[in-house]
Design a protein around this motif. Sequence first.
Motif, PDB file in Angstrom:
ATOM      1  N   LEU A 167     -25.482  -7.107 -23.251  1.00 20.34           N
ATOM      2  CA  LEU A 167     -25.936  -7.068 -21.860  1.00 20.34           C
ATOM      3  C   LEU A 167     -25.362  -5.883 -21.110  1.00 20.34           C
ATOM      4  N   VAL A 168     -24.090  -5.569 -21.411  1.00 18.98           N
ATOM      5  CA  VAL A 168     -23.457  -4.416 -20.747  1.00 18.98           C
ATOM      6  C   VAL A 168     -24.190  -3.117 -21.101  1.00 18.98           C
ATOM      7  N   LEU A 169     -24.504  -2.961 -22.408  1.00 17.85           N
ATOM      8  CA  LEU A 169     -25.210  -1.742 -22.830  1.00 17.85           C
ATOM      9  C   LEU A 169     -26.601  -1.660 -22.184  1.00 17.85           C
ATOM     10  N   LEU A 170     -27.298  -2.800 -22.172  1.00 15.09           N
ATOM     11  CA  LEU A 170     -28.618  -2.798 -21.543  1.00 15.09           C
ATOM     12  C   LEU A 170     -28.524  -2.484 -20.057  1.00 15.09           C
ATOM     13  N   SER A 171     -27.481  -3.029 -19.405  1.00 19.02           N
ATOM     14  CA  SER A 171     -27.317  -2.762 -17.973  1.00 19.02           C
ATOM     15  C   SER A 171     -27.056  -1.296 -17.692  1.00 19.02           C
ATOM     16  N   MET A 172     -26.530  -0.569 -18.692  1.00 18.38           N
ATOM     17  CA  MET A 172     -26.309   0.868 -18.514  1.00 18.38           C
ATOM     18  C   MET A 172     -27.545   1.685 -18.888  1.00 18.38           C
ATOM     19  N   LEU A 173     -28.287   1.284 -19.933  1.00 19.05           N
ATOM     20  CA  LEU A 173     -29.428   2.070 -20.399  1.00 19.05           C
ATOM     21  C   LEU A 173     -30.645   1.909 -19.492  1.00 19.05           C
ATOM     22  N   VAL A 174     -30.900   0.688 -19.015  1.00 24.70           N
ATOM     23  CA  VAL A 174     -32.081   0.454 -18.189  1.00 24.70           C
ATOM     24  C   VAL A 174     -32.057   1.271 -16.895  1.00 24.70           C
ATOM     25  N   PRO A 175     -30.937   1.266 -16.143  1.00 25.43           N
ATOM     26  CA  PRO A 175     -30.933   2.128 -14.932  1.00 25.43           C
ATOM     27  C   PRO A 175     -31.104   3.604 -15.258  1.00 25.43           C
ATOM     28  N   LEU A 176     -30.502   4.032 -16.378  1.00 24.23           N
ATOM     29  CA  LEU A 176     -30.637   5.440 -16.759  1.00 24.23           C
ATOM     30  C   LEU A 176     -32.097   5.792 -17.074  1.00 24.23           C
ATOM     31  N   ALA A 177     -32.775   4.907 -17.831  1.00 22.38           N
ATOM     32  CA  ALA A 177     -34.185   5.139 -18.139  1.00 22.38           C
ATOM     33  C   ALA A 177     -35.039   5.113 -16.873  1.00 22.38           C
ATOM     34  N   PHE A 178     -34.702   4.218 -15.967  1.00 21.37           N
ATOM     35  CA  PHE A 178     -35.441   4.137 -14.707  1.00 21.37           C
ATOM     36  C   PHE A 178     -35.295   5.412 -13.887  1.00 21.37           C
ATOM     37  N   LEU A 179     -34.080   5.953 -13.847  1.00 21.72           N
ATOM     38  CA  LEU A 179     -33.853   7.183 -13.082  1.00 21.72           C
ATOM     39  C   LEU A 179     -34.577   8.368 -13.694  1.00 21.72           C
ATOM     40  N   LEU A 180     -34.580   8.432 -15.047  1.00 24.27           N
ATOM     41  CA  LEU A 180     -35.310   9.516 -15.713  1.00 24.27           C
ATOM     42  C   LEU A 180     -36.805   9.410 -15.447  1.00 24.27           C
TER      43      LEU A 180
END
Length: 642
Positions: A63-76
């Motif tokens: 969950l921690v990794l997903l919480s970091m990757l999803v915002p990053l993908a959203f910003l890109l």
Amino acid sequence: MEQLQCLLLMFEVSNGLVARAESVQLGLDTTIGYSHLGGAISSHNTMPGKKRWSWLVIAVLGLVLLSMLVPLAFLLGLHNGFHSVAHPGDANEQRKSGSTKKAVSSSSPVVKGGKLTRVDEVLRNHGPTLPKELRRHSVKKTENKTTGFAVPIQVSNPPPQKHNVVAGSSTEGTKTNQVTGESEKTCELKFGSYCLWRQQHREKVKDFIVKKMKDQLYVARAYYPSVAKIPKLDQFTQEIKQSIQEFERILSESSSDIDLPPQVEKKMQKMETTITKAKSAVVDCNNVDKKLRQLVDLTEDEANFHMKQSAFLYQLAVQTTPKSLHCLSMGLTVEYFKTSPDGADLSESLLNPDLHHYVIFSNNVLASSVVINSTVMHAKVSRKHVFHVLTDKQSFFSMKMWFFTTSYKDAKVHVLNIEDLDLLEGQSSSHLSMPQELRLSFQSMSKSRTEYISVFSHLHYSLARIFPTLKKIILLDDDIVVQRDLSTLWNIDMNEKVIGAVQFCKLKLGAIKNYLGKENYDADSCMWMSGINVIDLVRWRKKDVTKTYQGLVQRRLTGKTTLGATMLTFQGLLFALDDSWVLSGLGHNYGITNEAINKAAVLHFNGNMKPWLELGIPAYKIHWRKFLNHENRFLTDCNVNP
């Protein structure tokens, strides 16, 4: 700024989740250690609990990794394709600085149903900013409604260019002064005056159905090779092939909408359906693009070939004597040798200086007749008029026969063969060609312009020797029509000048410096044209104009044309006639009004489109045709009807 704040916020959240996971892991280790120390939990109960806590830790870390990757993908994704929401702080900063933004009409997005489309919003907010140089020379794209392909259209304005004079040879055997840009090869040099005529008088395309069929045929040809490579589309390939062949057959037989066969609209709808299917097929777009470009290149080459061919045929029609006029000349020549008219026109009264003497250089029977007839018809006293027609040996007998059988009230006509005369010293009779026009073309930033200057030939400088007893003559070109009485010109005071002519101030002497050599001249002086010229032969002999001209010729200021030598010969000896005497341009200018034609004393058909040719401008030919005797038996026998 907005994206950075969102990134920091998500980073803090992710750090909190990591800390929470570490605390859970710490509690897990404490519990396990406590069970070992206290021994309160049995060994068979401890291992299953440890496994449950291990899976919980793995799930939390995921969950921690997903919480970091999803915002990053959203910003890109936001940076590349989504609309960013305006931050209140930016608006405040804009209000503080007092800066305002104005909407530009050309860059405003398309509105559909009161809302901006997503693509237009993205382009408006995240489109690249081009430098000023690129914006000035930008290329806009428009979509072809028929083909659906994006076609680049250049909208930039060319940079200003310096103008210079370039000498080129024309197809008419005369030199051309070309005023053009330093690096630009103009239409005039490539195709002659036909190309300028074509540009200035291009008609709008009226056959829209034929044009649309050609567009559809191009698109079908572009898709056909790519579709034919797909084995599953064999039946569809045959359908495209049949449609292409059918369109080719129709267009080969029809060049306008009137010639199209019935039910052509159904065939166009069928072709449109076929093109839609071809577009929906999975084909290599690069192959389609290459094929379409190949078709465009072939069409451009074909159009260029036809343009050159049309220009050649145009010049051929201009320079070639029409069949009817050739028949007229031959018929008159045969009739002359059959009847052998006497030489009554050699009487001394034809050289009486008290009469009004007109001189015409021509080898065109019909044109000379119109000039003489129009002059006599408007003369108050015709018996004082004597016309001297100077022609070559080939046209001499036909001229003699025509003017022997045709009368012009009480006026007299005298025909001379220039090859039988003793003219300029040191000049052979073959060098003394008939007068020709000089075509001068100009290329400016807005449009192309062509002017036709008729100047003296070598023959004109023999007038004082041909007519030794005459004091004054009026020189007429064979492409004019007289609409007023010319008696006033005989009494005009030319202030000790030798020649009277209408000036042509659209062209200065400085523009023809290549023809003038290193001689001294005023570059701002206006040029002048023949057409109608008053010549004082007394002052001509006194100033020895012929010797001045011969000296300029020896300094090689003349070649195929006598433009430079003529302009310098009469420097300071020209008397400017009023512009209302002559109206020029009826052989190439379509923009002359009827009011201007009716006011002019003389109409000058200078240009390629002479009134006796089929290429003549119909609106102006009526002023020339009315001075022809259509009941003349020679005209009837040769079907002369210009």
